[in-house]
Design an enzyme around this catalytic site. Structure first.
Site: not given
Ligand code: NDP
Ligand code: 2IT
Length: 445
Positions: A89, A110, A113, A125, A164-165, A377
């Site tokens: 997952k 993961q 976590k 992943k 998603g991520d 999830s």
């Molecule tokens: P999104 O794509 O929704 O947003 C990512 C954000 O981070 C955007 O503002 C983006 O800016 C910025 N960003 C991405 N890459 C870079 C970079 N190299 N330098 C600077 N800014 C950057 O992703 P999420 O919000 O879903 O994910 C954000 C973080 O959280 C990641 O590390 C992800 O692995 C983690 N995460 C996400 C989960 C989820 O459920 N979505 C769960 C747990 C962890 P720009 O638009 O300019 O690229």
């Molecule tokens: O980093 C993370 O935990 C995620 N992007 C969410 C993974 C999930 O299966 O909901």
């Protein structure tokens, strides 16, 4: 040489081209030293050697055609890291920086976590070096369809369940699900999470990671006689995690003054207008610089990294890995920051984390603090199995309980293994033990 060092060296030798993966391995293994001393059975059964090697890693061609008829070829990945406690997952990341090492670091994190959530989900992943920026909806759809046309054969609601991520949200999950369903001729709702509410998604999944980060930090602050009220907060990122972390922190009375994207940051001393950020990022899908057009009293600064020069009480890095390095950590401490909540995966370098801890900054580690996304999830999967949806309140209460429990378990493990208040080590240990014990029961596989 001790066991942990031997296995760390093995990873360094074997995966020398994967710096992010090595960083994650080093951080986790380092904190497991006291566990190995107390439990010789883990070494006897080569638990660490087995854990650092994915059960399976897939790489595949993803050809697609843009709106002008031009053909592009991207690379797809899925690393199925550990199925010791449940089906693989974890999310999918679409970003040009994606490579095998990044997918492996994310998959490795993961495992622990997912274990911390207390739900039965293994670690995996995936993603692609595809860049969604500037692509039309139809281009995104064709890419997702091509990606799933290969990946579907490796998935299943009790095999591997992506979500998603970075770069993958509700729109992409919809297209991926549509193609999976078409190929399989089977409405297998639990094969993907983060689905739309109309076809099997769960309420709160959109908000879950960001809300969960704030729930975890709330518990950490409470245990240290602090809270969010009237605290100045800065958040990196303006995507899914950042937006909902901001919303919940504001609900708790924090003044969130800054957010960013990869191009620059906004500073709004009165407090970020999160509805404007949602409009810019979730609807218009454009740059954070647009914010100042809606809120002319706010400032926009080109260099995103200087965000960490700002004065704050609490910092929530919610963008990407290695967002805060040692220099930036020093700046934050110098400016009075007393707590960090890692919303992104591995947003602090290992030396930044060490510096925070040496300077008594409260540090909520990503694999505990951002576990609310994957936990929700798993709640989505539960609803899909029952074919009955829960209300927003029910899911949100379960999420809150899960985050409270993750804090308790991380804190208790830190205490038990002689590092009280070190939630980084505590989370690693608590996540690890459940997986390691499951592996002991299942033989050498
Ligand atoms: P999104 O794509 O929704 O947003 C990512 C954000 O981070 C955007 O503002 C983006 O800016 C910025 N960003 C991405 N890459 C870079 C970079 N190299 N330098 C600077 N800014 C950057 O992703 P999420 O919000 O879903 O994910 C954000 C973080 O959280 C990641 O590390 C992800 O692995 C983690 N995460 C996400 C989960 C989820 O459920 N979505 C769960 C747990 C962890 P720009 O638009 O300019 O690229
Ligand atoms: O980093 C993370 O935990 C995620 N992007 C969410 C993974 C999930 O299966 O909901």
């Amino acid at each position: 040489m001790n066991y942990v060092q031997n296995v760390t060296n093995l990873s360094k030798k074997r995966d020398s081209a994967e710096p992010e993966f090595q960083q994650a391995v080093e951080e986790v293994l380092h904190s497991l030293k006291p566990v190995m001393d107390m439990h010789p059975e883990y070494k006897e059964n080569c638990i660490l050697e087995r854990l650092i090697e994915p059960e399976r890693q897939l790489m595949f061609r993803v050809p697609w055609t843009d709106d002008k008829g031009q053909i592009h070829v991207n690379r797809g990945y899925r690393v199925q890291f550990s199925s010791a406690i449940g089906p693989y997952k974890g999310g999918l990341r679409f970003h040009p920086s994606v490579n095998l090492g990044i997918v492996k670091f994310l998959g490795f994190e993961q495992i622990f976590k997912n274990s911390l959530t207390g739900l039965s989900i293994g670690g995996g992943k995936g993603g692609s070096d595809f860049d969604p920026k500037g692509k039309s909806d139809r281009e995104i759809m064709r890419f997702c369809q091509s990606f799933m046309t290969e990946l579907y054969r490796h998935l299943g609601d009790s095999v591997d369940i992506p979500a998603g991520d970075i770069g993958v949200g509700g729109r992409e999950i919809g297209y991926l699900f549509g193609q999976y369903k078409r190929i399989k001729n089977d409405f297998e709702a639990g094969v993907l999470t983060g689905k739309g509410l109309k076809y099997g998604g769960s309420l709160v999944r959109t908000e879950a990671t960001g809300y969960g980060v704030v729930y975890f930090v709330r518990e950490m602050l409470k245990a240290n006689n602090k809270n969010f009220k009237n605290k100045t907060v800065i958040i990196s990122g303006s995507g899914n995690v950042a937006i909902y972390a901001c919303e919940k922190a504001q609900e708790y009375g924090a003044n969130v003054v800054a957010m960013c994207d990869s191009k620059g940051y906004i500073y709004d001393s009165k407090g970020i207008n999160i509805e404007t950020v949602k409009q810019i990022k979730e609807v218009e899908r454009t740059r954070i610089s647009e914010y100042v057009k809606h809120n002319p009293e706010a400032e926009y600064h080109e260099n995103q990294r200087t965000l960490w020069d700002l004065k704050c009480d609490i910092a929530l890095p919610c963008a990407t890995q290695n967002d805060i390095n040692l220099e930036e950590a020093k700046k934050l401490v110098e400016n009075g920051c007393f707590a960090i909540g890692e919303g992104a995966n591995m947003p602090c370098t290992n030396s930044a984390m060490d510096y925070f801890q040496e300077n008594n900054v409260l540090l909520a580690p990503s694999k505990a603090a951002n576990a609310g996304g994957v936990a929700t999830s798993a709640l989505e999967m539960a609803q899909n199995s029952m074919r009955i949806p829960w209300t927003f309140e029910e899911v949100n209460n379960k999420l809150d309980d899960i985050m409270v429990n993750i804090f308790k378990e991380s804190s208790a493990a830190a205490e038990k293994y002689g590092v009280p208040g070190n939630y980084v080590a505590g989370a690693n240990i608590a996540g690890f033990i459940k997986v390691a014990d499951a592996m002991l029961c299942q033989g050498i596989v």
